[in-house]
Design a protein around this motif. Structure first.
Motif, PDB file in Angstrom:
ATOM      1  N   LEU A  82      18.830   4.560 -39.453  1.00 18.52           N
ATOM      2  CA  LEU A  82      19.173   5.319 -38.140  1.00 18.52           C
ATOM      3  C   LEU A  82      20.071   6.217 -38.618  1.00 18.52           C
ATOM      4  CD1 LEU A  82      19.062   5.077 -34.903  1.00 18.52           C
ATOM      5  CD2 LEU A  82      20.790   3.314 -35.293  1.00 18.52           C
ATOM      6  N   SER A  83      21.273   6.168 -39.357  1.00 21.92           N
ATOM      7  CA  SER A  83      22.206   7.109 -39.585  1.00 21.92           C
ATOM      8  C   SER A  83      21.521   8.505 -40.126  1.00 21.92           C
ATOM      9  CB  SER A  83      23.273   6.710 -40.562  1.00 21.92           C
ATOM     10  OG  SER A  83      23.825   5.549 -40.165  1.00 21.92           O
ATOM     11  N   ALA A  84      20.387   8.441 -40.849  1.00 24.87           N
ATOM     12  CA  ALA A  84      19.729   9.673 -41.195  1.00 24.87           C
ATOM     13  C   ALA A  84      19.028  10.283 -40.592  1.00 24.87           C
ATOM     14  CB  ALA A  84      19.021   9.156 -42.633  1.00 24.87           C
ATOM     15  N   HIS A  85      18.563   9.553 -39.629  1.00 25.30           N
ATOM     16  CA  HIS A  85      17.352  10.069 -38.587  1.00 25.30           C
ATOM     17  C   HIS A  85      17.976  10.245 -37.076  1.00 25.30           C
ATOM     18  CE1 HIS A  85      14.263  10.307 -41.556  1.00 25.30           C
ATOM     19  NE2 HIS A  85      14.700   8.953 -41.764  1.00 25.30           N
ATOM     20  N   ASP A 122      30.965  26.368 -41.548  1.00 25.73           N
ATOM     21  CA  ASP A 122      30.735  25.277 -42.464  1.00 25.73           C
ATOM     22  C   ASP A 122      29.842  25.896 -43.848  1.00 25.73           C
ATOM     23  OD1 ASP A 122      30.850  22.881 -43.972  1.00 25.73           O
ATOM     24  OD2 ASP A 122      29.924  22.066 -42.179  1.00 25.73           O
ATOM     25  N   TRP A 123      29.991  25.489 -44.819  1.00 19.89           N
ATOM     26  CA  TRP A 123      29.075  25.534 -46.025  1.00 19.89           C
ATOM     27  C   TRP A 123      27.490  25.037 -45.594  1.00 19.89           C
ATOM     28  CZ3 TRP A 123      30.173  28.765 -50.099  1.00 19.89           C
ATOM     29  CH2 TRP A 123      31.611  28.973 -50.242  1.00 19.89           C
ATOM     30  N   THR A 148      25.525  18.425 -38.130  1.00 24.15           N
ATOM     31  CA  THR A 148      26.957  18.446 -38.538  1.00 24.15           C
ATOM     32  C   THR A 148      27.413  17.374 -38.518  1.00 24.15           C
ATOM     33  OG1 THR A 148      27.358  18.213 -36.103  1.00 24.15           O
ATOM     34  CG2 THR A 148      26.650  20.225 -36.550  1.00 24.15           C
ATOM     35  N   ALA A 149      28.906  17.275 -38.831  1.00 22.50           N
ATOM     36  CA  ALA A 149      29.495  15.663 -38.922  1.00 22.50           C
ATOM     37  C   ALA A 149      29.428  15.006 -37.734  1.00 22.50           C
ATOM     38  CB  ALA A 149      30.935  16.048 -39.463  1.00 22.50           C
ATOM     39  N   GLY A 152      26.649  12.354 -36.718  1.00 25.14           N
ATOM     40  CA  GLY A 152      26.792  10.961 -37.287  1.00 25.14           C
ATOM     41  C   GLY A 152      27.707  10.031 -36.666  1.00 25.14           C
ATOM     42  N   ARG A 153      28.139  10.577 -35.570  1.00 28.07           N
ATOM     43  CA  ARG A 153      29.072   9.561 -34.839  1.00 28.07           C
ATOM     44  C   ARG A 153      28.483   8.991 -33.617  1.00 28.07           C
ATOM     45  NH1 ARG A 153      33.466  14.489 -35.022  1.00 28.07           N
ATOM     46  NH2 ARG A 153      33.895  14.562 -37.316  1.00 28.07           N
ATOM     47  N   PHE A 154      28.019   7.816 -33.772  1.00 25.44           N
ATOM     48  CA  PHE A 154      27.562   7.028 -32.516  1.00 25.44           C
ATOM     49  C   PHE A 154      27.552   5.507 -32.814  1.00 25.44           C
ATOM     50  CE2 PHE A 154      24.112   8.277 -35.662  1.00 25.44           C
ATOM     51  CZ  PHE A 154      23.559   6.999 -35.889  1.00 25.44           C
ATOM     52  N   ALA A 155      27.544   4.921 -31.864  1.00 26.10           N
ATOM     53  CA  ALA A 155      27.679   3.444 -31.932  1.00 26.10           C
ATOM     54  C   ALA A 155      26.377   2.967 -32.230  1.00 26.10           C
ATOM     55  CB  ALA A 155      28.262   2.905 -30.546  1.00 26.10           C
TER      56      ALA A 155
END
Length: 319
Positions: A82-85, A122-123, A148-149, A152-155
């Motif tokens: 889930l974190s990757a997709h 960003d790079w 972007t960073a 990846g920020r979600f519950a």
């Protein structure tokens, strides 16, 4: 592989375009199945993002895992997938003054104060670089695919359950049994996992009935469409708003319809089973993007269908 090079909207860059998409390899609902062949069922473990489901709709990644996995392993794998997709696919294309030696794989600093829904500083790794050189000008086109960073920020919430599984029946040595006869029971129309973009019953003015009487599947990679059960093809060709479509009357009396195909690979009168590729998903007819529209009817086609295709298949996942 980082270069001492900064590309800014006002420096070196002559033009750029930016696209965000959820059409390819984006999932917000990951379901893992641990099969138990002895009982014909399997444990399921789900990791999902309710936030992005509300924004994008239901995008499911479905995978089987090893029978010896424990709950901790399934939870970790579901979380990692889930974190990757569960991220927008972001694509940035730049036209810039040519710099000799720049190629795909190089890290380049990109700074654009306002880029659609983000500010970028960003790079990024160049996925593709094309140099154009003539006697008076050297230019280069660069393509970056990135996240972007903040993506990846979600519950994450988790669910556990169980469901029936398809089990393989060993073939008999020397048997002359046909593929169609051997393929009893049901399977999903995509065999490498499936993703739903529009579920059955969703309300909206886009449909004549005022709600969606089928299920839309998309994003399986191979794009091949299989018959969901054994039966006979009764219609194949252009079918109004369904575009290129196929109808199959199954041995149990139900009829399935596969709409918006890009290719049809089964002719009228052909016997098929759930291991038969009948077409390739597409966007023909009344469709806004590549997907498979699946409907299930009792006996014969009658719109709108009162049958939820996914529930119908799930209750018959056996041989």
């Amino acid at each position: 592989m980082r270069l001492k090079l900064v590309l800014k909207a006002t420096v070196l860059v002559s033009s750029y375009s930016y696209l965000t998409s959820i059409d390819d390899k984006v999932y917000n609902y990951v379901k893992l199945l641990k099969p138990d062949a002895a009982i014909g069922r399997g444990e399921t473990y789900v990791a999902k993002s309710d936030e992005t489901i509300a924004r994008w709709g239901f995008l499911q990644l479905y995978q089987r895992v090893n029978e010896d996995w424990n709950e901790a392993q399934m939870r970790e794998q579901a979380k990692n997938l889930l974190s990757a997709h569960n991220r927008l696919k972001r694509t940035l294309r730049l036209e810039a003054i040519g710099v000799p030696g720049v190629r795909a794989g190089h890290g380049i600093r990109v700074e654009i104060a306002k880029l659609g829904d983000i500010a970028l500083s960003d790079w990024l790794v160049a996925d593709r670089v094309t140099h154009t050189v003539d006697p008076y000008r050297h230019s280069m086109a660069l393509e970056f695919v990135f996240s972007t960073a903040a993506d990846g920020r979600f519950a994450i919430s988790y669910d556990r359950g169980s469901e029936a599984i398809a089990q393989k029946t060993p073939s008999k040595t020397g048997s002359s049994e046909s593929g169609a006869a051997a393929g009893g029971g049901y399977l999903y129309p995509h065999h490498q996992g499936y993703r739903i973009t529009c579920p059955y019953g969703k309300k909206g003015s886009a449909w004549a009935a005022g709600w969606h009487s089928g299920t839309d599947f998309v994003g399986t990679g191979s794009k091949k469409v299989y018959a969901i059960a054994a039966g006979k093809v009764t219609k194949a060709g252009w079918d109004g708003s369904y575009g290129k479509s196929i109808r199959i009357l199954h041995d149990d009396g139900y009829l399935s319809l596969y709409g918006h195909l890009s290719e049809i690979r089964a002719a009228v009168g052909r016997r098929v089973d759930k291991n038969t590729v009948i077409g390739v998903e597409g966007s023909t007819g009344n469709a806004s993007g590549s997907h498979l529209h699946l409907e299930v009817h009792k006996g014969k086609y009658k719109y709108p269908s009162p049958i939820d295709p996914v529930s119908h298949i799930k209750s018959r996942l056996k041989r």
